[in-house]
Design a protein around this motif. Structure first.
Motif, mmCIF file in Angstrom:
data_model
loop_
_atom_site.group_PDB
_atom_site.id
_atom_site.type_symbol
_atom_site.label_atom_id
_atom_site.label_comp_id
_atom_site.label_asym_id
_atom_site.label_seq_id
_atom_site.Cartn_x
_atom_site.Cartn_y
_atom_site.Cartn_z
ATOM 1 N N SER A 1 0.869 -1.213 0.009
ATOM 2 C CA SER A 1 0.052 -0.005 -0.050
ATOM 3 C C SER A 1 0.869 1.122 -0.047
ATOM 4 N N GLY A 2 2.266 1.251 0.309
ATOM 5 C CA GLY A 2 3.118 2.168 0.431
ATOM 6 C C GLY A 2 3.534 2.617 -0.760
ATOM 7 N N VAL A 3 3.382 1.861 -1.958
ATOM 8 C CA VAL A 3 3.806 2.157 -3.141
ATOM 9 C C VAL A 3 3.190 3.310 -3.867
ATOM 10 N N PRO A 4 4.115 4.301 -4.249
ATOM 11 C CA PRO A 4 3.367 5.398 -4.949
ATOM 12 C C PRO A 4 2.301 5.349 -5.873
ATOM 13 N N ALA A 5 1.300 6.032 -6.054
ATOM 14 C CA ALA A 5 0.433 5.957 -7.171
ATOM 15 C C ALA A 5 0.065 6.968 -8.193
ATOM 16 N N GLU A 6 1.165 7.752 -7.961
ATOM 17 C CA GLU A 6 1.080 8.734 -8.934
ATOM 18 C C GLU A 6 0.812 8.430 -10.450
ATOM 19 N N MET B 1 -3.860 -27.473 5.961
ATOM 20 C CA MET B 1 -4.640 -27.827 7.337
ATOM 21 C C MET B 1 -4.701 -29.371 7.366
ATOM 22 N N GLU B 2 -4.773 -29.872 8.629
ATOM 23 C CA GLU B 2 -4.868 -31.322 8.906
ATOM 24 C C GLU B 2 -6.099 -31.636 8.407
ATOM 25 N N ASP B 3 -6.565 -32.891 7.885
ATOM 26 C CA ASP B 3 -7.603 -33.463 7.415
ATOM 27 C C ASP B 3 -7.975 -32.761 6.334
ATOM 28 N N ASP B 4 -9.298 -32.226 6.512
ATOM 29 C CA ASP B 4 -10.037 -31.545 5.458
ATOM 30 C C ASP B 4 -10.611 -30.252 6.069
ATOM 31 N N ARG B 5 -9.974 -29.754 7.133
ATOM 32 C CA ARG B 5 -10.341 -28.671 7.636
ATOM 33 C C ARG B 5 -10.030 -27.192 6.895
ATOM 34 N N PRO B 6 -11.122 -26.361 6.648
ATOM 35 C CA PRO B 6 -10.717 -25.436 5.861
ATOM 36 C C PRO B 6 -9.825 -24.132 6.097
ATOM 37 N N TYR B 7 -9.077 -23.747 5.169
ATOM 38 C CA TYR B 7 -8.165 -22.706 5.580
ATOM 39 C C TYR B 7 -9.012 -21.350 6.068
ATOM 40 N N PRO B 8 -8.694 -20.812 7.178
ATOM 41 C CA PRO B 8 -9.606 -19.574 7.436
ATOM 42 C C PRO B 8 -9.819 -18.722 6.392
ATOM 43 N N ASP B 9 -11.110 -18.135 6.085
ATOM 44 C CA ASP B 9 -11.347 -17.481 4.973
ATOM 45 C C ASP B 9 -11.031 -16.030 5.000
ATOM 46 N N ASP B 10 -10.603 -15.459 6.114
ATOM 47 C CA ASP B 10 -10.159 -14.148 6.346
ATOM 48 C C ASP B 10 -8.827 -13.958 5.717
ATOM 49 N N ILE B 11 -8.087 -14.998 6.155
ATOM 50 C CA ILE B 11 -6.599 -14.929 5.398
ATOM 51 C C ILE B 11 -6.694 -14.988 3.882
ATOM 52 N N LEU B 12 -7.449 -16.121 3.268
ATOM 53 C CA LEU B 12 -7.537 -16.263 2.126
ATOM 54 C C LEU B 12 -8.259 -14.764 1.271
ATOM 55 N N GLN B 13 -9.164 -14.056 1.912
ATOM 56 C CA GLN B 13 -9.610 -13.062 1.671
ATOM 57 C C GLN B 13 -8.647 -11.770 1.377
ATOM 58 N N MET B 14 -7.747 -11.742 2.508
ATOM 59 C CA MET B 14 -6.593 -10.707 2.821
ATOM 60 C C MET B 14 -5.778 -10.851 1.381
ATOM 61 N N VAL B 15 -5.251 -12.154 1.261
ATOM 62 C CA VAL B 15 -4.362 -12.407 0.274
ATOM 63 C C VAL B 15 -4.948 -12.062 -1.169
ATOM 64 N N MET B 16 -6.230 -12.301 -1.399
ATOM 65 C CA MET B 16 -6.860 -11.828 -2.679
ATOM 66 C C MET B 16 -7.013 -10.314 -2.863
ATOM 67 N N ASP B 17 -7.193 -9.901 -1.477
ATOM 68 C CA ASP B 17 -7.343 -8.378 -1.547
ATOM 69 C C ASP B 17 -5.681 -7.824 -1.716
ATOM 70 N N ALA B 18 -4.782 -8.306 -1.382
ATOM 71 C CA ALA B 18 -3.282 -7.701 -1.543
ATOM 72 C C ALA B 18 -3.074 -7.851 -3.134
ATOM 73 N N PHE B 19 -3.452 -8.996 -3.618
ATOM 74 C CA PHE B 19 -3.209 -9.243 -5.066
ATOM 75 C C PHE B 19 -4.255 -8.382 -5.952
ATOM 76 N N ALA B 20 -5.246 -7.924 -5.285
ATOM 77 C CA ALA B 20 -6.192 -6.906 -6.006
ATOM 78 C C ALA B 20 -5.648 -5.479 -6.013
ATOM 79 N N LEU B 21 -4.563 -5.451 -5.512
ATOM 80 C CA LEU B 21 -3.733 -4.091 -5.299
ATOM 81 C C LEU B 21 -3.347 -3.577 -6.606
ATOM 82 N N MET B 22 -3.276 -4.383 -7.702
ATOM 83 C CA MET B 22 -2.798 -3.994 -9.240
ATOM 84 C C MET B 22 -4.282 -3.424 -9.737
#
Lengths: 206, 206
Positions: free
Chosen positions: A80-85, A117-138
């Motif tokens: 987020s600190g990358v200049p946006a000019e 994750m062990e077995d078939d437990r799902p990866y936490p949604d909020d982390i996945l969402q944050m990764v997607m949000d980071a990738f959406a910075l483009m």
DNA sequence: GATTCTTCTTGAACATTGTTCATTTTCGCG
DNA sequence: CGCGAAAATGAACAATGTTCAAGAAGAATC
């Protein structure tokens, strides 16, 4: 039920310990890799019992996931600190900043992307969402660079481009493989963006 | 010392068991993920003792690494089957074949790319080399598509391009994340190559 | 075929590491 | 202080990787 911050002694200690555990776990992952992270090592280094770690994080995955969560947050802050000019400059900046961050915290990012994750437990949604949000910075700079394009298309393009950059960097920094010299990798990323932006019509052909 | 194939009964059984262990391990990784692979499960399914697994593969990493080795070999075989008539078509074919293979064997490829050794033991060189060789399969068509380019540059470009495609696919198939529909992912890869090849001057601008 | 030798197989025992929980300790509150 | 709730403890347990002495199986020799 009192919502006011009580700042009770108990809560202070709990909070301090929580931070300490995370700091120690992060340090071990960063220096020796996720596979070297052991509950007992963390507990001993934090000066508490293994039970306390479980009391605070539920299970050991909880510790790892919390570290991962903070890694994405730190990444997002850096990006987020990358200049946006200039949108084009911003795209290069995002890629290079990702490279820098990845190079500085390679094992932490591997923990983020490789932990299962062990077995078939799902990866936490909020982390996945944050990764997607980071990738959406483009997304914003791409919208500015391609004013005529469909917004949905840009969203997809943003994800694609960042994923591509991620692939180049994560494999390039893979010390398991024949290591690519850092400066070479920087050039690789830049040339990649050069070609791709030309292909998108954002930059003129050379 | 006799170099002739003796085909002793002992060697036959040993070989058969080796294959069986690998097949079972591969099946577990493919269906339930690397983290669900357990020595005892493999031994029981193979009808032998845990000691035999260790006798044959040294340690449990040995089993995983052998499966990974065979995964790269299978991948290389598939990629080598892509027609080489038209270099541009070959590039698309390599990317799409990689996508197909990844989609069919997602957990096996994750095992290949995500498995870390204990402590600081190095990842076997031959596997790394095979992965690099597979990624270098874009080299020949790129040479033909860019006759004027420096060979060293092409080698780098080959690795970059394939790494980029790998990033798009591995993140796109990451069911942890919001899943990308398969057909959408195919289109994503194609559009990515479109833009990039235009940028390289291989394809005319639209 | 019997005997001996070599090699492989076995599985119980051990080592490491994640997890639980009854007990003890600590802390907040009247 | 004394009581009760919350947390901390760490020994015990569970799951899983690893070893190795003893036994079984095959090869070699006669």
């Amino acid at each position: 039920m009192n919502n006011v911050q009580e700042e009770s002694l108990r809560d202070q200690k709990k909070f301090r310990r929580r931070l300490q555990i995370l700091e120690i776990a992060r340090g071990i992952i960063a220096t020796k890799g996720l596979r070297s992270l052991k509950v007992r090592d963390v507990a001993e280094a934090a000066g508490c019992s293994v039970g306390s770690v479980y009391n605070e994080f539920g299970d050991f995955d909880g510790v790892i996931l919390t570290v991962n969560r903070e890694t994405v947050q730190a990444l997002t802050a850096r990006l987020s600190g990358v200049p946006a000019e200039d949108p084009v400059r911003q795209l290069y900046g995002l890629a290079e900043t990702y490279l820098d961050f990845f190079a500085e915290h390679a094992n932490l990012l591997r923990s983020l992307f490789e932990h299962r994750m062990e077995d078939d437990r799902p990866y936490p949604d909020d982390i996945l969402q944050m990764v997607m949000d980071a990738f959406a910075l483009m997304h914003p700079p791409l919208v500015r660079a391609l004013p005529d394009a469909d917004d949905v298309q840009i969203a997809l393009l943003s994800r694609t481009l960042f994923s591509a950059v991620h692939g180049i960097i994560s494999l390039g920094l893979e010390e398991r493989m024949v290591a690519v010299p850092p400066q070479m990798l920087r050039q690789q990323v830049t040339q990649f963006l050069d070609a791709h932006l030309v292909g998108l019509g954002v930059l003129p052909a050379r």
